[in-house]
Design a protein around this motif. Structure first.
Motif, PDB file in Angstrom:
ATOM      1  N   ARG A 261       5.107   6.622   0.519  1.00 26.23           N
ATOM      2  CA  ARG A 261       6.118   6.010  -0.353  1.00 26.23           C
ATOM      3  C   ARG A 261       5.963   4.489  -0.375  1.00 26.23           C
ATOM      4  N   ILE A 262       5.720   3.897   0.789  1.00 26.62           N
ATOM      5  CA  ILE A 262       5.525   2.443   0.861  1.00 26.62           C
ATOM      6  C   ILE A 262       4.309   2.038   0.037  1.00 26.62           C
ATOM      7  N   MET A 263       3.198   2.706   0.272  1.00 25.91           N
ATOM      8  CA  MET A 263       1.972   2.357  -0.449  1.00 25.91           C
ATOM      9  C   MET A 263       2.109   2.589  -1.946  1.00 25.91           C
TER      10      MET A 263
ATOM     11  N   VAL B 207       2.541  -2.519  -8.231  1.00 22.94           N
ATOM     12  CA  VAL B 207       2.713  -3.872  -8.756  1.00 22.94           C
ATOM     13  C   VAL B 207       1.366  -4.569  -8.809  1.00 22.94           C
ATOM     14  N   ASP B 208       1.316  -5.663  -9.544  1.00 29.83           N
ATOM     15  CA  ASP B 208       0.099  -6.448  -9.688  1.00 29.83           C
ATOM     16  C   ASP B 208      -0.455  -6.838  -8.318  1.00 29.83           C
ATOM     17  N   THR B 209      -1.751  -6.985  -8.233  1.00 31.73           N
ATOM     18  CA  THR B 209      -2.393  -7.302  -6.950  1.00 31.73           C
ATOM     19  C   THR B 209      -1.922  -8.625  -6.365  1.00 31.73           C
TER      20      THR B 209
ATOM     21  N   ALA C 257      -0.712  -6.667   3.890  1.00 34.06           N
ATOM     22  CA  ALA C 257      -0.614  -8.010   4.458  1.00 34.06           C
ATOM     23  C   ALA C 257       0.864  -8.375   4.454  1.00 34.06           C
ATOM     24  N   ILE C 258       1.322  -8.893   5.575  1.00 30.46           N
ATOM     25  CA  ILE C 258       2.721  -9.282   5.714  1.00 30.46           C
ATOM     26  C   ILE C 258       2.769 -10.788   5.899  1.00 30.46           C
TER      27      ILE C 258
ATOM     28  N   ALA D  31      -0.023  -4.979  -0.733  1.00 31.56           N
ATOM     29  CA  ALA D  31      -1.177  -4.115  -0.482  1.00 31.56           C
ATOM     30  C   ALA D  31      -2.441  -4.967  -0.526  1.00 31.56           C
ATOM     31  N   THR D  32      -3.315  -4.766   0.435  1.00 27.92           N
ATOM     32  CA  THR D  32      -4.600  -5.462   0.447  1.00 27.92           C
ATOM     33  C   THR D  32      -5.581  -4.706  -0.454  1.00 27.92           C
ATOM     34  N   ALA D  33      -6.732  -5.321  -0.677  1.00 25.76           N
ATOM     35  CA  ALA D  33      -7.779  -4.634  -1.452  1.00 25.76           C
ATOM     36  C   ALA D  33      -8.178  -3.341  -0.736  1.00 25.76           C
ATOM     37  N   ALA D  34      -8.279  -3.402   0.591  1.00 23.16           N
ATOM     38  CA  ALA D  34      -8.626  -2.199   1.359  1.00 23.16           C
ATOM     39  C   ALA D  34      -7.534  -1.147   1.232  1.00 23.16           C
TER      40      ALA D  34
END
Length: 105
Positions: free
Chosen positions: A20-22, A28-30, A64-65, A80-83
């Motif tokens: 759900r978090i991911m 949303v946009d990167t 990333a936080i 969210a990171t690229a990974a």
């Protein structure tokens, strides 16, 4: 995927709360992080529960936080990171394969 051809779902992403978090983060946009409070409210999680799951995702380098102060008030942003985006996309692909769904050209 292992050499035997078995489809393996990423257990870090597959856990329901982290899924759900991911899902929210990749929607949303990167370049757009989401506020910790926004995630907590929309997912209806306690601060401890959200923090625990974010830590697991951060350890996997999927999020990333960023912490900052707005005046004297602390703000925490999650992105969210690229990974993480790649892992989520791969998870969805493997889930479709598990379910027998085939994309049509």
């Amino acid at each position: 995927m292992s050499g035997s051809g078995a489809i393996v779902l990423n257990e870090t992403v597959h856990q329901p709360t982290r899924l759900r978090i991911m899902s929210m983060l990749v929607s949303v946009d990167t370049t757009d992080p989401l506020a910790y409070g926004f995630l907590q409210n929309h997912l209806e999680l306690t601060p401890g529960n959200l923090t625990t799951h974010l830590r697991k995702l951060e350890d996997a380098q999927y999020v990333a936080i960023t912490k900052e102060f707005h005046g004297v008030k602390p703000r925490t942003w999650v992105q969210a990171t690229a990974a993480g985006r790649h892992a989520f996309a791969e998870y969805l692909t493997n889930l479709e394969r598990v379910l027998g769904v085939r994309a049509r050209p």
